[in-house]
Write a protein that holds these residues in place. Structure first.
Motif, short mmCIF file in Angstrom:
data_model
loop_
_atom_site.label_atom_id
_atom_site.label_comp_id
_atom_site.label_asym_id
_atom_site.label_seq_id
_atom_site.Cartn_x
_atom_site.Cartn_y
_atom_site.Cartn_z
N ILE A 93 65.43 113.69 58.64
CA ILE A 93 65.16 114.62 59.74
C ILE A 93 63.66 114.56 60.01
O ILE A 93 62.86 115.01 59.18
CB ILE A 93 65.60 116.05 59.36
CG1 ILE A 93 67.10 116.07 59.03
CG2 ILE A 93 65.28 117.02 60.48
CD1 ILE A 93 67.58 117.39 58.45
N SER A 94 63.28 113.98 61.14
CA SER A 94 61.86 113.73 61.40
C SER A 94 61.46 114.30 62.75
O SER A 94 62.20 114.20 63.73
CB SER A 94 61.57 112.23 61.36
OG SER A 94 60.24 111.97 61.75
N PHE A 98 59.47 108.49 63.87
CA PHE A 98 59.72 107.77 62.62
C PHE A 98 61.02 106.96 62.67
O PHE A 98 61.05 105.79 62.24
CB PHE A 98 59.76 108.76 61.46
CG PHE A 98 60.12 108.16 60.14
CD1 PHE A 98 59.22 107.36 59.46
CD2 PHE A 98 61.35 108.42 59.55
CE1 PHE A 98 59.55 106.80 58.24
CE2 PHE A 98 61.68 107.88 58.32
CZ PHE A 98 60.78 107.07 57.66
N ALA A 99 62.10 107.55 63.16
CA ALA A 99 63.40 106.88 63.12
C ALA A 99 63.34 105.52 63.83
O ALA A 99 63.77 104.50 63.27
CB ALA A 99 64.47 107.77 63.76
N GLN A 100 62.79 105.49 65.03
CA GLN A 100 62.73 104.23 65.76
C GLN A 100 61.75 103.25 65.12
O GLN A 100 61.96 102.03 65.13
CB GLN A 100 62.34 104.47 67.21
CG GLN A 100 62.52 103.25 68.11
CD GLN A 100 63.96 102.73 68.09
OE1 GLN A 100 64.89 103.50 68.27
NE2 GLN A 100 64.12 101.43 67.87
N SER A 118 69.42 105.26 64.64
CA SER A 118 68.84 106.55 65.03
C SER A 118 69.85 107.28 65.89
O SER A 118 70.42 106.70 66.82
CB SER A 118 67.53 106.31 65.80
OG SER A 118 67.02 107.51 66.31
N LEU A 119 70.07 108.56 65.58
CA LEU A 119 71.06 109.36 66.30
C LEU A 119 70.44 110.62 66.87
O LEU A 119 69.60 111.26 66.22
CB LEU A 119 72.19 109.78 65.36
CG LEU A 119 73.31 108.80 65.01
CD1 LEU A 119 74.28 109.47 64.06
CD2 LEU A 119 74.01 108.32 66.27
N GLU A 141 64.27 115.40 67.65
CA GLU A 141 65.08 114.79 68.69
C GLU A 141 66.11 113.83 68.11
O GLU A 141 67.24 113.76 68.58
CB GLU A 141 64.18 114.04 69.69
CG GLU A 141 63.27 114.96 70.50
CD GLU A 141 62.45 114.20 71.52
OE1 GLU A 141 62.63 112.96 71.63
OE2 GLU A 141 61.63 114.83 72.21
N ASN A 142 65.69 113.05 67.09
CA ASN A 142 66.58 112.05 66.52
C ASN A 142 66.53 112.08 65.01
O ASN A 142 65.49 112.42 64.40
CB ASN A 142 66.19 110.64 67.01
CG ASN A 142 66.44 110.46 68.48
OD1 ASN A 142 67.58 110.30 68.91
ND2 ASN A 142 65.38 110.49 69.27
N VAL A 143 67.64 111.72 64.40
CA VAL A 143 67.76 111.62 62.94
C VAL A 143 67.97 110.16 62.58
O VAL A 143 68.73 109.45 63.24
CB VAL A 143 68.95 112.48 62.44
CG1 VAL A 143 69.21 112.22 60.96
CG2 VAL A 143 68.68 113.96 62.69
#
Length: 421
Positions: A93-94, A98-100, A118-119, A141-143
């Motif tokens: 959870i960021s 970070f996810a991308q 990334s979701l 926004e994304n996990v």
């Protein structure tokens, strides 16, 4: 290098991995691993002596991403390491991009995979049976979901690797190192124990973690040479962990749980998170507060170091730090975890560099003295491979980029705070 001899002070991840890689590459060498605790002690002060640790290659820094992928390959394939590794997946959870960044790093390294993606939050909350539906998603926004990350049994792995190194010929000495010994030209030739016993070697490697800055302060006093001092290169810091016992019915629900990490913005603190169940059905969290323990040394210098008791007072946890672990529970599980009692706490001490890079380097103040330390709370996952880089440093074959990044005498412009994650 077979005519050389090696003393490694500190039997945590850096020291033990180095001992194993040295003895495997140079079976005829004299390799001595020294630690204040014996391998069979019920409790040890090393940051690596823990219930469990995260094993992942999810880094925004592409260099560490690549290094961690190499280590993770060993965790999966080598029987010595595989026995302690569980590939549970990870749920990040960021509040940043970070996810991308992680997805892009994997792709650039040729390791793109379907299990890494990334979701949007709305979709991610439904995963894993909704275990993290009540987590704190403010500003998210994304996990990031990476089903190829996981965790390992920290104590079990450290003990097994130590035993393997000893089977191959490493000598383990359970002693407190009182002081280093030097020749007439200032070269380091080993150490003295508290009772005056001398241990000699051509190479002395400090893998002393959170104790390093304090130890080098003592060396500076004993030699009258301030160039031994760590200065701003190394800071000892602590973070609090805690365990909660789950009943059988609840543990069943959490059997397939992944690692969950909350990456916080700098103004809020470091990351916090939780790891899957231990064998005895306990959940572990770590808090987001990383703190120093500044003390006045006999030299008069102010240095952060672990508390003075031989066990670093690691089991003496303040109410404020216990609340920090409770916050990690609320941020991860919300109301789901409200009734759990977190009643086992430990303070984990490690050594930080300003950039969160490791130190794998000769010490410029003395020929024959080296450092392999400063895990910066992300070094444990490299346990299977970190010793190979130490061996390369000793041989003079370490890749130039890593040599510069991990060196003692980095340019000040390089030594800035960067969140490696």
């Amino acid at each position: 290098m077979t005519s050389n001899s090696y003393i490694i002070v500190g039997a945590g991840v850096f020291g033990t991995s180095t001992a194993l890689h040295l003895i495997k590459k140079y079976p005829g060498a004299s390799v001595t691993l020294v630690d204040r605790n014996s391998p069979d002690d019920a409790h040890r002060v090393a940051a690596s002596w823990d219930w469990n640790k995260v094993v992942r290659a999810d880094y925004r820094d592409p260099v560490y991403c690549g290094l961690a992928l190499e280590a993770q390959d060993v965790w999966r394939a080598d029987p010595l390491w595989r026995a302690f590794y569980s590939e549970s997946g990870i749920y990040w959870i960021s509040r940043s991009a970070f996810a991308q960044e992680v997805v892009d790093n994997y792709a650039s390294l040729g390791r793109a995979r379907e299990e890494l993606y990334s979701l949007p939050v709305a979709e991610a909350r439904k995963m894993y049976g909704g275990l993290f539906d009540e987590a704190d998603y403010a500003g998210v926004e994304n996990v990031l979901v990476n089903r190829t990350s996981g965790w390992a049994d920290a104590k079990g792995a450290l003990k097994a690797v130590t035993e393997r190194a000893m089977e191959l010929g490493v000598r383990f000495v359970s002693e407190e190192v009182k002081e280093l010994v030097f020749d007439g030209e200032g070269g380091c030739g080993g150490f003295l124990t508290g009772d005056g016993e001398r241990h000699v070697a051509t190479h002395t490697i400090l893998s002393t973690g959170a104790f390093t800055a304090k130890f080098l302060d003592g060396v500076a006093v004993a030699t009258g040479r301030e160039e031994f001092l760590a200065g701003r290169r190394i800071t000892a810091a602590g973070v609090t962990t805690g365990l909660a016992q789950l009943d059988d019915a609840t543990a069943k629900v959490f059997e397939q749980m992944p690692v969950c990490i909350q990456e916080n913005p700098p103004e809020r603190g470091s990351s916090n998170g939780t790891l899957p169940l231990t064998e005895d059905k306990k959940l572990k969290w770590w808090g987001q507060t990383i703190f120093q323990n500044t003390q006045t040394m006999p030299s008069g210098r102010q240095i952060s170091a672990p508390p003075s008791p031989t066990d670093y007072a690691q089991w003496s946890v303040s109410d404020a730090l216990k609340k920090d672990v409770e916050l990690a529970n609320r941020n991860t599980f919300g109301k789901i975890g409200a009734s759990w009692e977190i009643n086992e706490h430990r303070i984990c001490w490690d050594a930080f560099t300003p950039s969160e890079d490791f130190l794998i380097t000769p010490h410029s103040a003395s020929k024959g003295l080296y450092l392999a330390t400063c895990g910066s709370f992300h070094g444990w996952k490299f346990f299977p491979t970190i010793g190979s880089y130490v061996v390369q440093m000793l041989e003079g074959t370490l890749e130039p980029g890593l040599l510069k990044r991990w060196s003692w005498d980095r340019d000040d412009d390089d030594c800035v705070y960067v969140r490696r994650t």
